[in-house]
Design a protein around this motif. Structure first.
Motif, PDB file in Angstrom:
ATOM      1  N   ASP A 278      52.905  35.157 -16.241  1.00  0.00           N
ATOM      2  CA  ASP A 278      52.779  33.703 -16.363  1.00  0.00           C
ATOM      3  C   ASP A 278      52.180  33.319 -17.713  1.00  0.00           C
ATOM      4  N   LEU A 279      51.171  34.057 -18.163  1.00  0.00           N
ATOM      5  CA  LEU A 279      50.582  33.756 -19.476  1.00  0.00           C
ATOM      6  C   LEU A 279      51.562  34.028 -20.593  1.00  0.00           C
ATOM      7  N   VAL A 280      52.274  35.135 -20.525  1.00  0.00           N
ATOM      8  CA  VAL A 280      53.251  35.462 -21.559  1.00  0.00           C
ATOM      9  C   VAL A 280      54.367  34.423 -21.573  1.00  0.00           C
ATOM     10  N   ARG A 281      54.739  33.933 -20.410  1.00  0.00           N
ATOM     11  CA  ARG A 281      55.807  32.926 -20.318  1.00  0.00           C
ATOM     12  C   ARG A 281      55.460  31.681 -21.145  1.00  0.00           C
ATOM     13  N   THR A 282      54.190  31.372 -21.299  1.00  0.00           N
ATOM     14  CA  THR A 282      53.803  30.195 -22.091  1.00  0.00           C
ATOM     15  C   THR A 282      54.154  30.363 -23.571  1.00  0.00           C
ATOM     16  N   HIS A 283      54.420  31.578 -24.015  1.00  0.00           N
ATOM     17  CA  HIS A 283      54.781  31.809 -25.416  1.00  0.00           C
ATOM     18  C   HIS A 283      56.195  31.365 -25.735  1.00  0.00           C
ATOM     19  N   SER A 284      57.029  31.192 -24.704  1.00  0.00           N
ATOM     20  CA  SER A 284      58.423  30.828 -24.964  1.00  0.00           C
ATOM     21  C   SER A 284      58.964  29.758 -24.028  1.00  0.00           C
TER      22      SER A 284
ATOM     23  N   GLN B 211      42.876  34.107 -11.986  1.00  0.00           N
ATOM     24  CA  GLN B 211      43.061  35.483 -11.513  1.00  0.00           C
ATOM     25  C   GLN B 211      42.640  36.480 -12.586  1.00  0.00           C
ATOM     26  N   LEU B 212      43.010  36.215 -13.823  1.00  0.00           N
ATOM     27  CA  LEU B 212      42.643  37.129 -14.908  1.00  0.00           C
ATOM     28  C   LEU B 212      41.133  37.149 -15.124  1.00  0.00           C
ATOM     29  N   SER B 213      40.479  36.019 -14.946  1.00  0.00           N
ATOM     30  CA  SER B 213      39.009  35.991 -15.049  1.00  0.00           C
ATOM     31  C   SER B 213      38.380  36.847 -13.961  1.00  0.00           C
ATOM     32  N   ARG B 214      38.930  36.777 -12.750  1.00  0.00           N
ATOM     33  CA  ARG B 214      38.410  37.615 -11.655  1.00  0.00           C
ATOM     34  C   ARG B 214      38.625  39.096 -11.956  1.00  0.00           C
ATOM     35  N   PHE B 215      39.790  39.441 -12.485  1.00  0.00           N
ATOM     36  CA  PHE B 215      40.042  40.839 -12.867  1.00  0.00           C
ATOM     37  C   PHE B 215      39.069  41.280 -13.945  1.00  0.00           C
ATOM     38  N   ALA B 216      38.828  40.416 -14.915  1.00  0.00           N
ATOM     39  CA  ALA B 216      37.920  40.765 -16.012  1.00  0.00           C
ATOM     40  C   ALA B 216      36.499  41.013 -15.503  1.00  0.00           C
ATOM     41  N   LEU B 217      36.083  40.277 -14.482  1.00  0.00           N
ATOM     42  CA  LEU B 217      34.755  40.502 -13.904  1.00  0.00           C
ATOM     43  C   LEU B 217      34.690  41.842 -13.174  1.00  0.00           C
ATOM     44  N   ARG B 218      35.775  42.208 -12.488  1.00  0.00           N
ATOM     45  CA  ARG B 218      35.794  43.472 -11.739  1.00  0.00           C
ATOM     46  C   ARG B 218      36.060  44.686 -12.624  1.00  0.00           C
ATOM     47  N   HIS B 219      36.676  44.451 -13.789  1.00  0.00           N
ATOM     48  CA  HIS B 219      37.036  45.550 -14.695  1.00  0.00           C
ATOM     49  C   HIS B 219      36.561  45.200 -16.107  1.00  0.00           C
ATOM     50  N   PRO B 220      35.229  45.236 -16.316  1.00  0.00           N
ATOM     51  CA  PRO B 220      34.687  44.797 -17.602  1.00  0.00           C
ATOM     52  C   PRO B 220      35.063  45.739 -18.753  1.00  0.00           C
ATOM     53  N   LEU B 221      35.053  45.152 -19.930  1.00  0.00           N
ATOM     54  CA  LEU B 221      35.321  45.905 -21.149  1.00  0.00           C
ATOM     55  C   LEU B 221      34.022  46.039 -21.931  1.00  0.00           C
TER      56      LEU B 221
ATOM     57  N   HIS C  95      58.201  45.317 -12.722  1.00  0.00           N
ATOM     58  CA  HIS C  95      58.741  44.523 -11.616  1.00  0.00           C
ATOM     59  C   HIS C  95      60.212  44.824 -11.361  1.00  0.00           C
ATOM     60  N   ASP C  96      60.697  44.323 -10.244  1.00  0.00           N
ATOM     61  CA  ASP C  96      62.086  44.530  -9.836  1.00  0.00           C
ATOM     62  C   ASP C  96      63.015  43.739 -10.740  1.00  0.00           C
ATOM     63  N   GLY C  97      63.979  44.415 -11.267  1.00  0.00           N
ATOM     64  CA  GLY C  97      64.984  43.769 -12.098  1.00  0.00           C
ATOM     65  C   GLY C  97      66.362  44.309 -11.760  1.00  0.00           C
ATOM     66  N   ALA C  98      66.545  44.701 -10.504  1.00  0.00           N
ATOM     67  CA  ALA C  98      67.799  45.332 -10.085  1.00  0.00           C
ATOM     68  C   ALA C  98      69.009  44.426 -10.288  1.00  0.00           C
TER      69      ALA C  98
ATOM     70  N   ARG D  63      49.887  41.718 -12.686  1.00  0.00           N
ATOM     71  CA  ARG D  63      51.169  41.661 -13.396  1.00  0.00           C
ATOM     72  C   ARG D  63      51.719  40.236 -13.424  1.00  0.00           C
ATOM     73  N   GLU D  64      51.727  39.553 -12.271  1.00  0.00           N
ATOM     74  CA  GLU D  64      52.285  38.200 -12.215  1.00  0.00           C
ATOM     75  C   GLU D  64      51.457  37.227 -13.040  1.00  0.00           C
TER      76      GLU D  64
END
Length: 177
Positions: free
Chosen positions: A63-69, A83-93, A14-17, A58-59
């Motif tokens: 957001d999930l990582v932000r919950t760690h701190s 959103q992550l559940s939708r991604f997981a359905l479209r990109h299965p492991l 992401h942008d961090g300029a 990415r966002e």
């Protein structure tokens, strides 16, 4: 590339300029996303829609990582998880079983599956909770907390120093008012 490098490389695109002029949003459009993929020797076919999907993933991960701190609003966290559940359905492991253990790998090639597999590996290894977002505004850089007690809140000494100086100036301004 290991799981930590995969996930950090993706979320720190992401942008961090405001913090570092070299930090630009690598997912702003299909062209920049293709360049980012090519630099990592990944299949480099990407459209503007793919870049938009990358920004969404990415966002949600940030957001999930932000919950760690820090606290994240319940609605925002719920949306990120959805959103992550939708991604997981479209990109299965799929599980890959070998003599050395089990690993999750993308069922189809692509950066989204690679990132989701990286998150799964970090979670299963216990390293996921060590990922944090820098508390210095406006940094938002995701980093691995390597402190023994897991208390790091800044990605670098530079961000910690800037935050301390900002707090000092605010205290000084408040006391002189």
């Amino acid at each position: 590339m290991d799981a930590t490098d995969t996930v950090l490389g993706f979320v720190n695109s992401h942008d961090g300029a405001a913090v570092d002029p070299d930090r630009v949003d690598n997912f702003v459009d299909g062209t920049r996303f293709r360049d980012w993929l090519a630099a990592r020797e990944l299949p480099a076919e990407a459209s503007d829609a793919d870049a938009a999907a990358a920004r969404e993933l990415r966002e949600a991960l940030i957001d999930l990582v932000r919950t760690h701190s820090a606290e994240v609003a319940a609605e925002r966290l719920a949306e990120a998880e959805a959103q992550l559940s939708r991604f997981a359905l479209r990109h299965p492991l799929t599980s890959v079983i070998t003599a050395s253990g089990v690993a999750l790998r993308p069922a189809q090639p692509g950066v989204f599956g690679d990132v989701l597999a990286g998150v799964a590996e970090l979670s299963l290894s216990g390293r996921w909770a060590r990922l944090k977002t820098c508390r210095a505004h406006p940094c938002r850089w995701v980093f691995v907390d390597q402190t023994r007690n897991g208390s790091a809140v800044y990605c670098s000494p530079g961000c910690a120093s800037k935050a301390a100086m900002r707090a000092y100036r605010e205290r000084k301004k408040a006391s002189s008012s």
